[in-house]
Design an enzyme around this catalytic site. Structure first.
Site, mmCIF file in Angstrom:
data_model
loop_
_atom_site.group_PDB
_atom_site.id
_atom_site.type_symbol
_atom_site.label_atom_id
_atom_site.label_comp_id
_atom_site.label_asym_id
_atom_site.label_seq_id
_atom_site.Cartn_x
_atom_site.Cartn_y
_atom_site.Cartn_z
ATOM 1 N N GLU A 148 35.069 41.219 36.806
ATOM 2 C CA GLU A 148 34.755 40.336 37.932
ATOM 3 C C GLU A 148 33.472 40.712 38.679
ATOM 4 O OE1 GLU A 148 38.377 40.095 40.269
ATOM 5 O OE2 GLU A 148 39.552 39.521 38.528
ATOM 6 N N ASN A 189 35.088 41.100 31.634
ATOM 7 C CA ASN A 189 36.275 40.286 31.922
ATOM 8 C C ASN A 189 36.118 39.580 33.267
ATOM 9 O OD1 ASN A 189 39.118 39.686 31.208
ATOM 10 N ND2 ASN A 189 39.656 40.915 32.999
ATOM 11 N N GLU A 255 44.347 37.011 30.737
ATOM 12 C CA GLU A 255 45.286 37.064 31.881
ATOM 13 C C GLU A 255 45.933 35.700 32.114
ATOM 14 O OE1 GLU A 255 43.525 38.862 35.381
ATOM 15 O OE2 GLU A 255 42.427 40.346 34.217
ATOM 16 N N ASP A 257 47.920 32.645 33.091
ATOM 17 C CA ASP A 257 49.110 32.121 33.784
ATOM 18 C C ASP A 257 48.718 30.768 34.365
ATOM 19 O OD1 ASP A 257 47.711 32.889 36.157
ATOM 20 O OD2 ASP A 257 48.972 34.654 36.449
HETATM 21 O O1 9MR Z 1 48.530 41.787 38.792
HETATM 22 C C1 9MR Z 1 47.769 42.570 39.681
HETATM 23 C C2 9MR Z 1 48.496 42.664 41.007
HETATM 24 O O2 9MR Z 1 49.703 43.385 40.856
HETATM 25 C C3 9MR Z 1 47.622 43.330 42.042
HETATM 26 O O3 9MR Z 1 48.257 43.292 43.300
HETATM 27 C C4 9MR Z 1 46.294 42.590 42.094
HETATM 28 C C5 9MR Z 1 45.358 43.190 43.106
HETATM 29 O O4 9MR Z 1 44.140 42.512 43.107
HETATM 30 O O5 9MR Z 1 45.689 42.625 40.817
HETATM 31 C C6 9MR Z 1 46.416 41.916 39.894
HETATM 32 O O6 9MR Z 1 45.732 41.812 38.679
HETATM 33 C C7 9MR Z 1 44.460 41.170 38.724
HETATM 34 C C8 9MR Z 1 43.621 41.749 37.607
HETATM 35 O O7 9MR Z 1 43.561 43.140 37.726
HETATM 36 C C9 9MR Z 1 42.233 41.159 37.600
HETATM 37 N N1 9MR Z 1 42.247 39.731 37.586
HETATM 38 C C10 9MR Z 1 43.112 39.080 38.570
HETATM 39 C C11 9MR Z 1 44.529 39.670 38.492
HETATM 40 C C12 9MR Z 1 45.459 38.928 39.455
HETATM 41 O O8 9MR Z 1 45.073 39.175 40.767
#
Ligand code: 9MR
Length: 356
Positions: A148, A189, A255, A257
Protein backbone atom coordinates in the site's frame (compact mmCIF):
# COMPACT_ATOMS: atom_id res chain seq x y z
CA UNK A 1 -27.62 -48.86 -1.06
CA UNK A 2 -29.68 -49.43 -4.20
CA UNK A 3 -27.60 -49.16 -7.38
CA UNK A 4 -29.51 -46.23 -8.84
CA UNK A 5 -29.15 -44.19 -5.68
CA UNK A 6 -25.44 -45.04 -5.60
CA UNK A 7 -25.16 -43.74 -9.15
CA UNK A 8 -27.11 -40.62 -8.28
CA UNK A 9 -24.78 -39.98 -5.37
CA UNK A 10 -21.75 -40.48 -7.60
CA UNK A 11 -23.10 -38.01 -10.14
CA UNK A 12 -23.91 -35.47 -7.44
CA UNK A 13 -20.51 -35.91 -5.77
CA UNK A 14 -18.23 -33.61 -7.77
CA UNK A 15 -20.10 -30.42 -6.88
CA UNK A 16 -21.13 -31.51 -3.38
CA UNK A 17 -17.56 -32.39 -2.47
CA UNK A 18 -15.86 -29.80 -4.63
CA UNK A 19 -13.17 -28.08 -2.68
CA UNK A 20 -11.50 -24.90 -3.65
CA UNK A 21 -7.77 -25.63 -3.62
CA UNK A 22 -8.27 -28.96 -5.29
CA UNK A 23 -10.27 -27.34 -8.07
CA UNK A 24 -7.85 -24.43 -8.45
CA UNK A 25 -4.89 -26.77 -8.81
CA UNK A 26 -6.77 -29.00 -11.22
CA UNK A 27 -7.33 -25.90 -13.35
CA UNK A 28 -3.61 -25.10 -13.38
CA UNK A 29 -3.40 -22.55 -10.57
CA UNK A 30 -0.85 -22.91 -7.79
CA UNK A 31 -3.29 -22.52 -4.92
CA UNK A 32 -6.57 -21.30 -3.50
CA UNK A 33 -5.75 -19.90 -0.09
CA UNK A 34 -6.91 -17.85 2.86
CA UNK A 35 -5.65 -15.38 5.42
CA UNK A 36 -5.91 -16.43 9.03
CA UNK A 37 -4.93 -15.06 12.40
CA UNK A 38 -3.55 -16.47 15.62
CA UNK A 39 -6.58 -15.62 17.80
CA UNK A 40 -8.79 -17.69 15.50
CA UNK A 41 -6.99 -20.96 15.99
CA UNK A 42 -8.87 -22.00 19.13
CA UNK A 43 -12.05 -22.57 17.11
CA UNK A 44 -11.86 -26.29 16.26
CA UNK A 45 -14.44 -26.26 13.47
CA UNK A 46 -12.70 -23.28 11.86
CA UNK A 47 -9.29 -24.95 12.13
CA UNK A 48 -10.55 -28.17 10.56
CA UNK A 49 -11.55 -26.23 7.42
CA UNK A 50 -8.43 -24.04 7.50
CA UNK A 51 -6.10 -27.03 7.60
CA UNK A 52 -7.98 -29.04 4.99
CA UNK A 53 -5.57 -28.79 2.08
CA UNK A 54 -8.29 -29.73 -0.39
CA UNK A 55 -9.98 -26.48 0.59
CA UNK A 56 -7.00 -24.20 1.20
CA UNK A 57 -3.56 -24.81 -0.22
CA UNK A 58 -2.07 -21.54 0.99
CA UNK A 59 -2.15 -19.43 4.16
CA UNK A 60 -1.36 -15.77 4.80
CA UNK A 61 -0.89 -14.51 8.36
CA UNK A 62 -3.29 -11.54 8.58
CA UNK A 63 -1.21 -9.73 11.20
CA UNK A 64 1.64 -11.72 12.77
CA UNK A 65 4.41 -10.73 10.36
CA UNK A 66 3.71 -6.99 10.56
CA UNK A 67 6.32 -4.58 11.88
CA UNK A 68 4.62 -3.98 15.25
CA UNK A 69 5.12 -7.64 16.14
CA UNK A 70 8.43 -8.24 14.38
CA UNK A 71 10.49 -5.26 15.57
CA UNK A 72 8.57 -3.72 18.49
CA UNK A 73 11.68 -1.81 19.57
CA UNK A 74 14.59 -0.63 17.47
CA UNK A 75 16.84 -3.63 16.87
CA UNK A 76 14.69 -6.01 18.95
CA UNK A 77 13.22 -8.76 16.76
CA UNK A 78 10.46 -11.15 17.78
CA UNK A 79 9.11 -13.68 15.28
CA UNK A 80 6.80 -15.58 17.64
CA UNK A 81 3.49 -14.19 16.42
CA UNK A 82 4.36 -14.77 12.76
CA UNK A 83 5.61 -18.27 13.40
CA UNK A 84 2.23 -19.47 14.63
CA UNK A 85 0.79 -19.33 11.12
CA UNK A 86 4.04 -20.22 9.30
CA UNK A 87 4.37 -23.36 11.46
CA UNK A 88 0.76 -24.29 10.82
CA UNK A 89 1.27 -23.94 7.07
CA UNK A 90 4.45 -26.03 7.23
CA UNK A 91 2.71 -28.78 9.22
CA UNK A 92 0.09 -29.27 6.53
CA UNK A 93 2.40 -28.43 3.60
CA UNK A 94 0.37 -25.37 2.66
CA UNK A 95 2.10 -22.61 0.72
CA UNK A 96 2.79 -19.49 2.72
CA UNK A 97 2.30 -15.94 1.48
CA UNK A 98 4.32 -13.78 3.84
CA UNK A 99 2.76 -10.38 4.63
CA UNK A 100 4.44 -7.85 4.87
CA UNK A 101 7.88 -6.26 5.14
CA UNK A 102 7.22 -2.54 4.68
CA UNK A 103 3.90 -0.79 5.29
CA UNK A 104 2.94 2.63 6.66
CA UNK A 105 0.37 1.01 8.97
CA UNK A 106 0.75 -1.31 11.97
CA UNK A 107 4.28 -0.01 12.37
CA UNK A 108 5.93 -0.10 15.76
CA UNK A 109 5.47 3.36 17.36
CA UNK A 110 9.23 4.00 17.58
CA UNK A 111 9.48 4.06 13.78
CA UNK A 112 7.26 7.12 13.42
CA UNK A 113 8.44 8.72 16.68
CA UNK A 114 12.08 8.85 15.53
CA UNK A 115 13.47 11.70 13.47
CA UNK A 116 15.32 10.10 10.61
CA UNK A 117 17.80 11.23 8.02
CA UNK A 118 18.48 9.41 4.78
CA UNK A 119 21.48 7.53 6.06
CA UNK A 120 20.09 6.16 9.29
CA UNK A 121 16.64 5.33 7.87
CA UNK A 122 18.27 3.47 4.98
CA UNK A 123 20.39 1.44 7.39
CA UNK A 124 17.42 0.70 9.66
CA UNK A 125 15.15 -0.28 6.75
CA UNK A 126 17.81 -2.57 5.27
CA UNK A 127 18.25 -4.25 8.64
CA UNK A 128 14.50 -4.72 9.20
CA UNK A 129 13.80 -6.18 5.77
CA UNK A 130 16.87 -8.40 5.75
CA UNK A 131 16.36 -9.74 9.28
CA UNK A 132 12.68 -10.49 8.75
CA UNK A 133 12.94 -12.01 5.28
CA UNK A 134 15.97 -14.10 6.17
CA UNK A 135 14.21 -15.43 9.28
CA UNK A 136 11.63 -17.12 7.03
CA UNK A 137 14.11 -17.92 4.24
CA UNK A 138 12.90 -20.91 2.23
CA UNK A 139 9.45 -20.91 3.81
CA UNK A 140 7.64 -18.14 1.95
CA UNK A 141 6.23 -18.84 -1.47
CA UNK A 142 5.91 -15.06 -1.76
CA UNK A 143 6.61 -11.91 0.23
CA UNK A 144 4.54 -8.75 0.08
CA UNK A 145 7.67 -6.61 0.17
CA UNK A 146 5.95 -3.24 0.11
CA UNK A 147 2.28 -2.89 0.97
CA UNK A 148 0.00 0.00 0.00
CA UNK A 149 2.61 2.56 -1.04
CA UNK A 150 0.26 4.53 -3.32
CA UNK A 151 -2.42 7.21 -3.06
CA UNK A 152 -5.66 6.82 -5.00
CA UNK A 153 -4.38 9.09 -7.79
CA UNK A 154 -1.34 6.88 -8.30
CA UNK A 155 1.18 9.18 -6.64
CA UNK A 156 3.35 7.84 -3.85
CA UNK A 157 1.85 7.79 -0.38
CA UNK A 158 3.42 10.12 2.13
CA UNK A 159 4.76 8.12 5.06
CA UNK A 160 7.91 7.88 7.14
CA UNK A 161 9.70 5.96 4.38
CA UNK A 162 8.68 8.05 1.35
CA UNK A 163 9.03 11.37 3.14
CA UNK A 164 12.66 10.67 3.99
CA UNK A 165 13.87 8.47 1.16
CA UNK A 166 11.53 9.16 -1.79
CA UNK A 167 10.98 6.24 -4.15
CA UNK A 168 14.41 4.93 -3.20
CA UNK A 169 12.75 3.05 -0.32
CA UNK A 170 11.02 0.66 -2.73
CA UNK A 171 14.38 -0.26 -4.23
CA UNK A 172 15.98 -0.71 -0.83
CA UNK A 173 13.19 -3.01 0.31
CA UNK A 174 13.20 -5.17 -2.83
CA UNK A 175 16.98 -5.37 -2.88
CA UNK A 176 17.21 -6.56 0.73
CA UNK A 177 14.32 -9.00 0.35
CA UNK A 178 15.99 -10.57 -2.69
CA UNK A 179 19.29 -10.85 -0.83
CA UNK A 180 17.60 -12.36 2.21
CA UNK A 181 15.42 -14.91 0.45
CA UNK A 182 16.41 -15.64 -3.15
CA UNK A 183 13.66 -18.27 -3.49
CA UNK A 184 10.67 -16.14 -2.46
CA UNK A 185 8.58 -14.37 -5.08
CA UNK A 186 8.72 -10.67 -4.34
CA UNK A 187 5.46 -8.72 -4.64
CA UNK A 188 4.13 -5.20 -4.49
CA UNK A 189 0.64 -5.45 -2.89
CA UNK A 190 -2.17 -2.87 -2.86
CA UNK A 191 -5.94 -2.24 -2.98
CA UNK A 192 -7.91 -0.39 -5.67
CA UNK A 193 -5.46 -1.54 -8.31
CA UNK A 194 -7.85 -4.23 -9.60
CA UNK A 195 -9.13 -2.29 -12.59
CA UNK A 196 -7.33 0.01 -15.01
CA UNK A 197 -6.86 3.56 -13.74
CA UNK A 198 -4.35 5.94 -12.16
CA UNK A 199 -3.61 3.80 -9.12
CA UNK A 200 -3.02 0.72 -11.23
CA UNK A 201 -0.71 2.85 -13.40
CA UNK A 202 1.11 3.81 -10.21
CA UNK A 203 1.64 0.14 -9.40
CA UNK A 204 3.06 -0.40 -12.89
CA UNK A 205 5.42 2.51 -12.28
CA UNK A 206 6.65 0.72 -9.15
CA UNK A 207 7.25 -2.49 -11.13
CA UNK A 208 9.29 -0.54 -13.69
CA UNK A 209 11.14 1.36 -10.97
CA UNK A 210 12.39 -1.90 -9.49
CA UNK A 211 13.13 -3.47 -12.86
CA UNK A 212 14.94 -0.38 -14.20
CA UNK A 213 17.17 -0.45 -11.12
CA UNK A 214 18.22 -3.97 -12.14
CA UNK A 215 16.41 -5.46 -9.14
CA UNK A 216 13.93 -8.29 -8.89
CA UNK A 217 10.16 -7.94 -8.59
CA UNK A 218 8.12 -11.05 -9.35
CA UNK A 219 4.53 -10.05 -8.88
CA UNK A 220 1.77 -7.60 -8.07
CA UNK A 221 -0.80 -8.49 -5.43
CA UNK A 222 -4.33 -7.33 -6.15
CA UNK A 223 -5.95 -7.17 -2.74
CA UNK A 224 -9.54 -7.11 -4.07
CA UNK A 225 -11.55 -5.84 -1.10
CA UNK A 226 -14.80 -5.33 -2.99
CA UNK A 227 -18.42 -4.30 -2.36
CA UNK A 228 -21.32 -6.44 -3.57
CA UNK A 229 -22.66 -4.99 -6.81
CA UNK A 230 -19.62 -2.75 -7.31
CA UNK A 231 -16.97 -5.29 -8.26
CA UNK A 232 -15.01 -4.37 -11.41
CA UNK A 233 -16.21 -6.33 -14.44
CA UNK A 234 -14.38 -9.45 -15.54
CA UNK A 235 -13.07 -7.61 -18.63
CA UNK A 236 -11.71 -4.77 -16.50
CA UNK A 237 -10.03 -7.22 -14.15
CA UNK A 238 -8.56 -9.30 -16.95
CA UNK A 239 -7.20 -6.33 -18.89
CA UNK A 240 -5.81 -4.88 -15.68
CA UNK A 241 -4.04 -8.14 -14.82
CA UNK A 242 -2.61 -8.29 -18.33
CA UNK A 243 -1.29 -4.76 -17.94
CA UNK A 244 0.90 -6.14 -15.17
CA UNK A 245 1.80 -9.47 -16.73
CA UNK A 246 2.88 -7.62 -19.88
CA UNK A 247 5.64 -6.14 -17.73
CA UNK A 248 6.89 -9.67 -17.09
CA UNK A 249 5.54 -10.17 -13.57
CA UNK A 250 2.95 -12.51 -12.06
CA UNK A 251 -0.26 -11.34 -10.45
CA UNK A 252 -2.25 -12.86 -7.59
CA UNK A 253 -5.52 -12.00 -5.93
CA UNK A 254 -4.23 -11.60 -2.40
CA UNK A 255 -7.01 -10.44 -0.06
CA UNK A 256 -10.36 -11.14 -1.70
CA UNK A 257 -13.54 -10.36 0.20
CA UNK A 258 -16.82 -8.86 -1.02
CA UNK A 259 -18.84 -7.09 1.63
CA UNK A 260 -22.57 -6.57 1.54
CA UNK A 261 -24.89 -4.12 3.21
CA UNK A 262 -26.47 -6.01 6.10
CA UNK A 263 -28.77 -7.81 6.46
CA UNK A 264 -27.94 -10.52 3.97
CA UNK A 265 -30.89 -11.59 1.84
CA UNK A 266 -31.43 -13.80 -1.19
CA UNK A 267 -30.75 -10.93 -3.54
CA UNK A 268 -27.49 -9.55 -2.17
CA UNK A 269 -26.15 -13.07 -1.57
CA UNK A 270 -26.92 -13.97 -5.19
CA UNK A 271 -25.08 -10.84 -6.36
CA UNK A 272 -22.18 -11.67 -4.05
CA UNK A 273 -21.95 -15.07 -5.70
CA UNK A 274 -21.79 -13.45 -9.14
CA UNK A 275 -19.14 -11.03 -7.87
CA UNK A 276 -16.92 -13.76 -6.40
CA UNK A 277 -17.28 -15.71 -9.65
CA UNK A 278 -16.22 -12.61 -11.58
CA UNK A 279 -12.99 -12.04 -9.65
CA UNK A 280 -11.93 -15.66 -9.44
CA UNK A 281 -12.98 -16.07 -13.08
CA UNK A 282 -10.69 -13.19 -14.10
CA UNK A 283 -7.74 -14.92 -12.46
CA UNK A 284 -8.67 -18.13 -14.27
CA UNK A 285 -8.44 -16.35 -17.61
CA UNK A 286 -4.96 -14.98 -17.05
CA UNK A 287 -2.19 -17.51 -17.16
CA UNK A 288 0.17 -15.57 -14.92
CA UNK A 289 -2.47 -15.05 -12.25
CA UNK A 290 -0.98 -17.67 -9.95
CA UNK A 291 -3.70 -18.03 -7.32
CA UNK A 292 -6.44 -16.54 -5.20
CA UNK A 293 -6.35 -15.80 -1.47
CA UNK A 294 -9.49 -14.82 0.45
CA UNK A 295 -9.03 -12.47 3.42
CA UNK A 296 -10.31 -15.10 5.81
CA UNK A 297 -13.19 -17.41 4.97
CA UNK A 298 -15.46 -17.17 8.04
CA UNK A 299 -17.69 -14.11 8.62
CA UNK A 300 -17.04 -13.75 12.37
CA UNK A 301 -13.29 -13.45 11.66
CA UNK A 302 -13.57 -10.87 8.89
CA UNK A 303 -12.08 -7.37 9.38
CA UNK A 304 -15.05 -5.86 7.52
CA UNK A 305 -17.74 -5.26 10.20
CA UNK A 306 -15.22 -3.60 12.50
CA UNK A 307 -14.26 -1.06 9.84
CA UNK A 308 -17.34 -0.53 7.65
CA UNK A 309 -20.44 0.14 9.75
CA UNK A 310 -23.51 -1.66 8.39
CA UNK A 311 -21.48 -3.97 6.16
CA UNK A 312 -20.48 -7.58 6.71
CA UNK A 313 -20.95 -11.17 5.54
CA UNK A 314 -18.03 -10.60 3.20
CA UNK A 315 -16.53 -14.10 3.22
CA UNK A 316 -17.52 -17.58 2.05
CA UNK A 317 -18.81 -19.10 5.32
CA UNK A 318 -21.58 -17.82 7.62
CA UNK A 319 -21.36 -17.76 11.43
CA UNK A 320 -22.82 -21.28 11.64
CA UNK A 321 -20.28 -22.64 9.12
CA UNK A 322 -22.80 -23.08 6.34
CA UNK A 323 -21.50 -21.83 3.02
CA UNK A 324 -22.54 -18.64 1.29
CA UNK A 325 -23.99 -19.03 -2.21
CA UNK A 326 -20.72 -17.29 -3.17
CA UNK A 327 -18.86 -20.51 -2.40
CA UNK A 328 -20.60 -22.03 -5.40
CA UNK A 329 -19.81 -18.91 -7.41
CA UNK A 330 -16.12 -19.62 -6.74
CA UNK A 331 -16.58 -23.30 -7.62
CA UNK A 332 -18.20 -22.29 -10.91
CA UNK A 333 -15.31 -19.97 -11.74
CA UNK A 334 -12.76 -22.66 -10.92
CA UNK A 335 -14.52 -25.29 -13.01
CA UNK A 336 -15.88 -23.38 -16.00
CA UNK A 337 -12.83 -21.40 -16.97
CA UNK A 338 -10.15 -24.02 -16.97
CA UNK A 339 -8.62 -22.77 -20.20
CA UNK A 340 -7.00 -19.45 -20.79
CA UNK A 341 -8.62 -17.60 -23.69
CA UNK A 342 -5.99 -16.84 -26.31
CA UNK A 343 -4.97 -13.22 -26.39
CA UNK A 344 -5.47 -11.29 -29.58
CA UNK A 345 -2.17 -11.59 -31.38
CA UNK A 346 0.05 -8.51 -31.42
CA UNK A 347 0.75 -9.38 -35.07
CA UNK A 348 -2.82 -8.48 -35.94
CA UNK A 349 -2.25 -4.96 -34.70
CA UNK A 350 0.67 -4.31 -37.09
CA UNK A 351 -0.12 -1.50 -39.47
CA UNK A 352 2.45 -2.60 -42.05
CA UNK A 353 2.59 -6.15 -43.41
CA UNK A 354 5.53 -8.22 -42.29
CA UNK A 355 8.11 -8.61 -45.06
CA UNK A 356 9.71 -12.00 -44.93
O1 9MR B 1 -6.97 -8.30 8.66
C1 9MR B 1 -6.16 -7.33 9.26
C2 9MR B 1 -6.84 -6.81 10.51
O2 9MR B 1 -6.93 -7.83 11.48
C3 9MR B 1 -6.09 -5.63 11.07
O3 9MR B 1 -6.81 -5.08 12.15
C4 9MR B 1 -5.92 -4.60 9.97
C5 9MR B 1 -5.18 -3.38 10.44
O4 9MR B 1 -5.01 -2.47 9.40
O5 9MR B 1 -5.22 -5.18 8.89
C6 9MR B 1 -5.95 -6.18 8.29
O6 9MR B 1 -5.33 -6.64 7.13
C7 9MR B 1 -5.11 -5.67 6.10
C8 9MR B 1 -3.89 -6.10 5.32
O7 9MR B 1 -2.80 -6.27 6.18
C9 9MR B 1 -3.55 -5.11 4.23
N1 9MR B 1 -4.67 -4.83 3.39
C10 9MR B 1 -5.92 -4.50 4.06
C11 9MR B 1 -6.26 -5.57 5.11
C12 9MR B 1 -7.61 -5.27 5.75
O8 9MR B 1 -7.54 -4.10 6.50
Amino acid sequence: MHLSSTLAAAVALPLASAQLNQLAQKAGKLYFGTATDTGELTNAEYVSILTNTKEFGQLTPANGMKWQFIEPENGVFNFTEGEIVSNLAAKDKQLLRCHNLVWHSQLAPWVTATTWDKANLTAMLREHVYREASHWRGQCYAWDVVNEGLNEDGTYRSDVFYDTLGDEYFKIAFEEAARADPGAKLYYNDYNIESPGPKSEGAKRIVRLIQDAGLRIDGVGLQSHFIVGETPTIDQQISNMRGFTDLGVDVAITELDIRLQLPADAENLAQQSVDYRTSVGACMQVKRCVGVTVWDFYDPFSWVPGVFAGFGDATLYFDNFTKHPAYNGVVEALTNNTKCKPRPSKMLKRSKPLIV
